[in-house]
Design an enzyme around this catalytic site. Structure first.
Site, PDB file in Angstrom:
ATOM      1  N   PRO A   1       0.824  -1.207   0.000  1.00  0.00           N
ATOM      2  CA  PRO A   1       0.000   0.000   0.000  1.00  0.00           C
ATOM      3  C   PRO A   1       0.855   1.254   0.000  1.00  0.00           C
ATOM      4  CG  PRO A   1       0.200  -0.812   2.217  1.00  0.00           C
ATOM      5  CD  PRO A   1       0.957  -1.778   1.345  1.00  0.00           C
ATOM      6  N   GLY A   2       0.295   2.327  -0.497  1.00  0.00           N
ATOM      7  CA  GLY A   2       0.945   3.624  -0.419  1.00  0.00           C
ATOM      8  C   GLY A   2      -0.073   4.680  -0.081  1.00  0.00           C
ATOM      9  N   ARG A   3      -0.972   4.941  -1.049  1.00  0.00           N
ATOM     10  CA  ARG A   3      -2.003   5.961  -0.890  1.00  0.00           C
ATOM     11  C   ARG A   3      -2.857   5.722   0.354  1.00  0.00           C
ATOM     12  NH1 ARG A   3      -4.326   8.465  -5.436  1.00  0.00           N
ATOM     13  NH2 ARG A   3      -3.559   6.716  -6.662  1.00  0.00           N
TER      14      ARG A   3
ATOM     15  N   ARG B   1      -1.820  16.557  -9.467  1.00  0.00           N
ATOM     16  CA  ARG B   1      -2.931  15.620  -9.632  1.00  0.00           C
ATOM     17  C   ARG B   1      -4.214  16.270 -10.193  1.00  0.00           C
ATOM     18  NH1 ARG B   1      -5.216  13.253  -6.076  1.00  0.00           N
ATOM     19  NH2 ARG B   1      -5.505  11.236  -7.110  1.00  0.00           N
TER      20      ARG B   1
ATOM     21  N   TYR C   1      -4.989  14.439 -13.593  1.00  0.00           N
ATOM     22  CA  TYR C   1      -6.087  13.471 -13.535  1.00  0.00           C
ATOM     23  C   TYR C   1      -7.473  14.122 -13.448  1.00  0.00           C
ATOM     24  CZ  TYR C   1      -2.388  10.217 -11.924  1.00  0.00           C
ATOM     25  OH  TYR C   1      -1.252   9.458 -11.787  1.00  0.00           O
TER      26      TYR C   1
ATOM     27  N   CYS D   1       2.538  29.430 -15.388  1.00  0.00           N
ATOM     28  CA  CYS D   1       2.089  30.070 -16.624  1.00  0.00           C
ATOM     29  C   CYS D   1       1.459  29.066 -17.577  1.00  0.00           C
ATOM     30  CB  CYS D   1       3.273  30.786 -17.281  1.00  0.00           C
ATOM     31  SG  CYS D   1       2.787  31.891 -18.613  1.00  0.00           S
TER      32      CYS D   1
END
Length: 446
Positions: A302-304, A340, A344, A372
């Protein structure tokens, strides 16, 4: 929906109650309001901003501990190791904390191997995946004694066999299988359906196992899988586990005997807005009986799930602007700091560090940064409470794939990282400087 992707949309103006899902987000993160101030890990975020400036990433170590504990409890009764996904948050202090809790590391590069080792994680507790490992990275992994090198093609396996033979060193191989299971997630983070670039195709697994058996320095120790990220539906996860266990049971003789581990990847999803996160009780009920029956040692990556809710991005309002009917809140954090939303179209809840006046009308606004590009935004047409220049905002669920995906685009130095724990805050990565951005170019003029 996958990857926290929700369509931004303008709603009717006027007084808007705090959305019900925000309470759940606060609970996930361990956030609370005390006297109208946002408190994280026992520390007022306004104190963090005063000490370290903005933008800044802030990680709650109590939340990291709590969420690691949830996964440990979910795997109770199964011999296992939780290998934290370094790509989602590779800060050395975060890795050291997780190592203290018993975690290993899931890595995808030589740089991440260096981070894991520098954080004190034993090489034997490291799993090295990735479709494009360079020869030098394989050499380093074999020399270090990495626990499992998860190969993702026959070509990589042949190179690994050659590297191990030249070094005269053993290496334990995991074959990362593409289980051909479709997970409902963002297409950019789907990794286990037929045709994805990741893993060895099902009909090639037997050939790969035979190749391992013929290589004197290699031992097949695991079959591995990973079907994607931000997965909230248990069914595809369980289907993929079942398929990989069946593959393991079908391996010939010696390969089956040595394959004592199952690497079931990661990808358990979190709440970014009002979506349901992965249900650990349902996950345990569906997956743990399969794992227990297999008799294998289990690796979970796992990470998130651990780090996502444990981090916020602090940013400060620089300007307010009205243009063509759109209200803009211009802040000092941009897509270089948190990509993100732009990459996404991912939703990150944004809340004022000091609560707005109760009953104040929320009106649609786009929260944008200084980069920019028109694609530089943190939120589009989002109901937003009244804010003024200098106000602090907290971008929630930013502990995973936040700083690790940050860049120095527009020559903007990356922000600091700060830990909050036990009512105190401490710097765990200092803010970069412009001089540091130029160092690699200095003195090279002909």
């Amino acid at each position: 929906m996958g990857e926290g992707v929700l369509t931004e949309g303008r709603r009717a103006g006027g007084p808007v109650a705090m959305p019900a899902y925000r309470d759940a987000l606060f609970e996930d993160a361990g956030l609370e309001r005390v006297g109208g101030e946002l408190v994280f890990g026992g520390v007022r975020l306004s104190e963090v901003a005063a000490a370290h400036g903005t933008p800044a990433y802030v990680y709650s170590f109590p939340t990291l501990r709590r969420r690691f504990g949830l996964l440990t409890a979910a795997l109770d009764g199964v011999p296992h190791r939780i290998c934290f996904s370094v790509k989602c948050n590779g800060n050395l202090a975060v890795l050291r904390l997780l190592h203290e809790l018993g975690a290993g590391a899931d890595i995808v590069s030589g740089g991440e191997l260096a981070r894991a080792l520098r954080a004190g994680m034993p090489a034997a507790h490291v799993v090295f995946s990735g479709v494009g490992k360079r020869e030098a990275e394989l050499v380093r992994a074999v020399e270090a004694g990495v626990g499992f090198i998860n190969v993702e093609s026959v070509a990589e396996l042949e190179l690994l066999a050659d590297v191990a033979a030249r070094l005269g060193r053993p290496a334990t191989v995991g074959i990362r299988v593409n289980p051909e299971v479709q997970a409902e997630t963002h297409p950019y983070i789907s990794t286990g359906k037929r045709g994805d670039k990741f893993g060895v195709p099902l009909d090639v697994v037997g050939e790969a196992a035979e190749l391992v058996n013929r290589a004197p320095q290699l031992t097949l120790g695991a079959l591995a899988m990973h079907i994607g990220s931000q997965i909230v539906d248990v069914a595809p996860f369980a289907a993929a586990v079942e398929r990989v266990i069946a593959l393991r049971d079908a391996l010939p003789g010696r390969a089956r005997e040595t394959t004592r581990a199952l690497d079931i990847g990661g990808g358990l999803g979190i709440r970014y807005r009002d979506e349901a996160p992965a249900d650990l009780a349902a996950w345990r009920a569906a997956v743990v009986p399969l794992l227990r029956a297999s008799g294998c040692f289990v690796l979970l990556e796992p990470g998130r799930f651990i780090a996502g809710p444990a981090g916020v991005l602090l940013t400060r309002v620089e300007y307010l602007k009205q243009s063509g009917g759109t209200r803009y809140v211009i802040v000092d954090a941009g897509k270089n700091d948190l990509v993100r939303p732009s990459y996404y179209r991912a939703w990150h809840e944004i809340v004022p560090v000091r609560a707005a006046v109760e009953g104040a009308a929320e009106t649609p606004a786009s929260v944008v940064g200084p980069v920019c590009e028109t694609g530089d935004f943190l939120a589009l047409d989002r109901d937003t409470p009244p804010v003024a220049r200098g106000d602090l905002l907290a971008v929630l669920c930013a502990g995973a794939y936040g700083f690790s995906m940050a860049s120095t685009y527009n020559a903007r130095p990356r922000p600091p990282e700060v830990a909050v724990d036990g009512g105190a805050h401490r710097l765990i990565r200092r803010r970069e400087t412009v001089d540091e951005l130029l160092q690699c170019e200095e003195g090279l003029e002909s």
